[in-house]
Scaffold this active site. Structure first.
Site, PDB file in Angstrom:
ATOM      1  N   THR A  99     -42.773 -29.649   7.503  1.00 40.06           N
ATOM      2  CA  THR A  99     -43.213 -29.251   6.173  1.00 40.06           C
ATOM      3  C   THR A  99     -44.055 -30.344   5.532  1.00 40.06           C
ATOM      4  O   THR A  99     -44.608 -30.141   4.449  1.00 40.06           O
ATOM      5  CB  THR A  99     -41.996 -28.962   5.276  1.00 40.06           C
ATOM      6  OG1 THR A  99     -41.132 -30.113   5.261  1.00 40.06           O
ATOM      7  CG2 THR A  99     -41.211 -27.772   5.807  1.00 40.06           C
ATOM      8  N   LYS A 151     -42.334 -20.613  11.186  1.00 37.45           N
ATOM      9  CA  LYS A 151     -42.478 -21.609  12.257  1.00 37.45           C
ATOM     10  C   LYS A 151     -41.423 -21.414  13.342  1.00 37.45           C
ATOM     11  O   LYS A 151     -41.738 -21.455  14.537  1.00 37.45           O
ATOM     12  CB  LYS A 151     -42.398 -23.027  11.662  1.00 37.45           C
ATOM     13  CG  LYS A 151     -43.552 -23.359  10.713  1.00 37.45           C
ATOM     14  CD  LYS A 151     -43.525 -24.787  10.228  1.00 37.45           C
ATOM     15  CE  LYS A 151     -42.407 -25.041   9.241  1.00 37.45           C
ATOM     16  NZ  LYS A 151     -42.602 -24.285   7.974  1.00 37.45           N
ATOM     17  N   THR A 152     -40.181 -21.207  12.943  1.00 34.76           N
ATOM     18  CA  THR A 152     -39.121 -20.969  13.932  1.00 34.76           C
ATOM     19  C   THR A 152     -39.364 -19.660  14.680  1.00 34.76           C
ATOM     20  O   THR A 152     -39.179 -19.587  15.907  1.00 34.76           O
ATOM     21  CB  THR A 152     -37.748 -20.941  13.246  1.00 34.76           C
ATOM     22  OG1 THR A 152     -37.542 -22.157  12.529  1.00 34.76           O
ATOM     23  CG2 THR A 152     -36.640 -20.770  14.277  1.00 34.76           C
ATOM     24  N   ARG A 185     -39.278 -15.378   4.397  1.00 34.47           N
ATOM     25  CA  ARG A 185     -37.828 -15.628   4.384  1.00 34.47           C
ATOM     26  C   ARG A 185     -37.215 -15.169   3.066  1.00 34.47           C
ATOM     27  O   ARG A 185     -36.144 -14.558   3.045  1.00 34.47           O
ATOM     28  CB  ARG A 185     -37.550 -17.122   4.590  1.00 34.47           C
ATOM     29  CG  ARG A 185     -36.051 -17.467   4.593  1.00 34.47           C
ATOM     30  CD  ARG A 185     -35.857 -18.961   4.740  1.00 34.47           C
ATOM     31  NE  ARG A 185     -36.347 -19.418   6.036  1.00 34.47           N
ATOM     32  CZ  ARG A 185     -36.558 -20.707   6.320  1.00 34.47           C
ATOM     33  NH1 ARG A 185     -36.369 -21.635   5.408  1.00 34.47           N
ATOM     34  NH2 ARG A 185     -36.983 -21.050   7.523  1.00 34.47           N
ATOM     35  N   ASP A 194     -37.390 -28.988  14.790  1.00 39.31           N
ATOM     36  CA  ASP A 194     -37.658 -28.728  13.378  1.00 39.31           C
ATOM     37  C   ASP A 194     -37.689 -30.046  12.609  1.00 39.31           C
ATOM     38  O   ASP A 194     -37.006 -31.009  12.974  1.00 39.31           O
ATOM     39  CB  ASP A 194     -36.570 -27.820  12.811  1.00 39.31           C
ATOM     40  CG  ASP A 194     -36.987 -27.169  11.502  1.00 39.31           C
ATOM     41  OD1 ASP A 194     -38.193 -27.211  11.173  1.00 39.31           O
ATOM     42  OD2 ASP A 194     -36.110 -26.611  10.823  1.00 39.31           O
TER      43      ASP A 194
END
Length: 348
Positions: free
Chosen positions: A169, A75-76, A228, A120
């Protein structure tokens, strides 16, 4: 995550500033810079590409974008790509950091035209700040209150056109009025092993690491469907190969390194196995309540619920019942344990 102690600390959300900064810098270096370089998420990627190309062709800022999905799926990274595609700057903040309208006003007033504001965990935005964000997203202005009491005056402050990219999330916690103000909503799914292997292979080149194909698949298979985690494991395998191996990231090096860092063949780490062992051994397969389970493994209930449980449930090791968490046959098999006595209830 240099040893088991740091692994324990990371699982509890305790990371030293130096380690945290190092991890962020390493992750930033591995992020794709363009949408064409982004691996996986084919549906979201094609939809987002269409939105961005249309906005650029019209000479306008793109619609606000909401990205939902589990942590670590990109997402980032997508927010950074969006900013690069529209030739704007990226401003980063988070829902917990904005506790009142003044905090949000300070962020909004610093924006320039075409900037991308990434928020975020937007579902944790303070409710008082949400009202200001509604107006900023729709009309590109904020109302600043000057003075107090009956003499207070509202002064409108115009804002340049910008794009909000919200990440969450837990999309179900977003208020409907906020969710409706996003012109594009994309949900990110867990990655397939082949996609993670490709990501790991590309990033090994960036790290100047000699990674073999079978090692890339070994890392991918233990990465819980999350880029990640795959990137983090790649760096740990590189560390092992450099210090204890011959510098080559082959299958033997990958397996040895991941064993050192307590990541097993199914991607379970120390906390995951502790949870499974507690349910299977101490509570004979369950069901057991979350609080009791957390105490038995020496963790906070929130850590067990948000860090370990989602993956264990998704992979079929645990089930959630009205009476608590229960182990499945797969959990006993994975730990090499016999199932409970015949009179016990066993799920799976």
């Amino acid at each position: 995550m240099a040893d088991s102690k740091s692994s324990d600390a990371n699982s509890k959300g305790i990371v030293s500033p130096a380690a945290s900064e190092s991890e962020r810098a390493a992750e930033a270096a591995l992020r794709p810079r363009q949408l064409s370089e982004f691996v996986g998420q084919e549906t979201v990627r094609s939809q987002l590409s269409l939105v961005l190309e249309a906005a650029v062709a019209r000479g306008k800022t793109p619609d606000h974008v909401l990205l939902s999905g589990p942590p670590g799926l990109g997402k980032t990274t997508l927010s950074m790509i969006i900013a690069a595609e529209v030739n704007g700057s990226l401003r980063l903040t988070s829902g917990p950091a904005i506790q009142n309208p003044g905090d949000l006003a300070a962020v909004l007033s610093s924006l320039q035209e075409n900037d991308v504001l990434f928020i975020d965990e937007i579902h944790r935005l303070a409710r008082t700040a949400e009202e200001m964000l509604y107006l900023a997203m729709e009309d590109f202005r904020v109302d600043v209150m000057v003075g107090k009491g009956p003499g207070a005056t509202s002064i409108p402050l115009p804002l340049p056109p910008f794009t909000v990219v919200g990440a969450t999330t837990r999309a179900g916690l977003l208020p409907a009025p906020l969710r409706d103000r996003f012109g594009f909503t994309g949900h990110l799914e867990y990655y397939e092993e082949e996609e993670l292997a490709l990501i790991v292979t590309r990033n090994a080149v960036k790290l100047q690491a000699n990674l073999e194909a079978d090692a890339a698949h070994e890392i991918a298979s233990r990465s819980r469907g999350t880029p990640r985690i795959a990137n983090r494991l790649l760096r740990r395998v590189q560390d092992w190969a450099q210090v204890r191996g011959n510098g080559v990231l082959d299958l033997a090096a990958a397996r040895a390194a991941l064993d050192v860092f307590e990541v097993d063949r199914r991607g379970l780490d120390r906390l995951d196995r502790a949870v499974l062992e507690a349910v299977c051994v101490r509570f004979r397969g369950g069901p057991v309540g979350l609080t009791t389970l957390a105490v038995s493994v020496g963790e906070e209930p929130e850590t067990v619920e948000t860090v370990a449980e989602p993956y264990l449930v998704r992979e079929g090791f645990l089930v959630r019942t009205p009476r608590g968490r229960a182990a499945t046959r797969l959990a006993f098999d994975h730990l090499g344990l016999p199932g409970p006595a015949p009179e016990e209830t066993l799920f799976g």
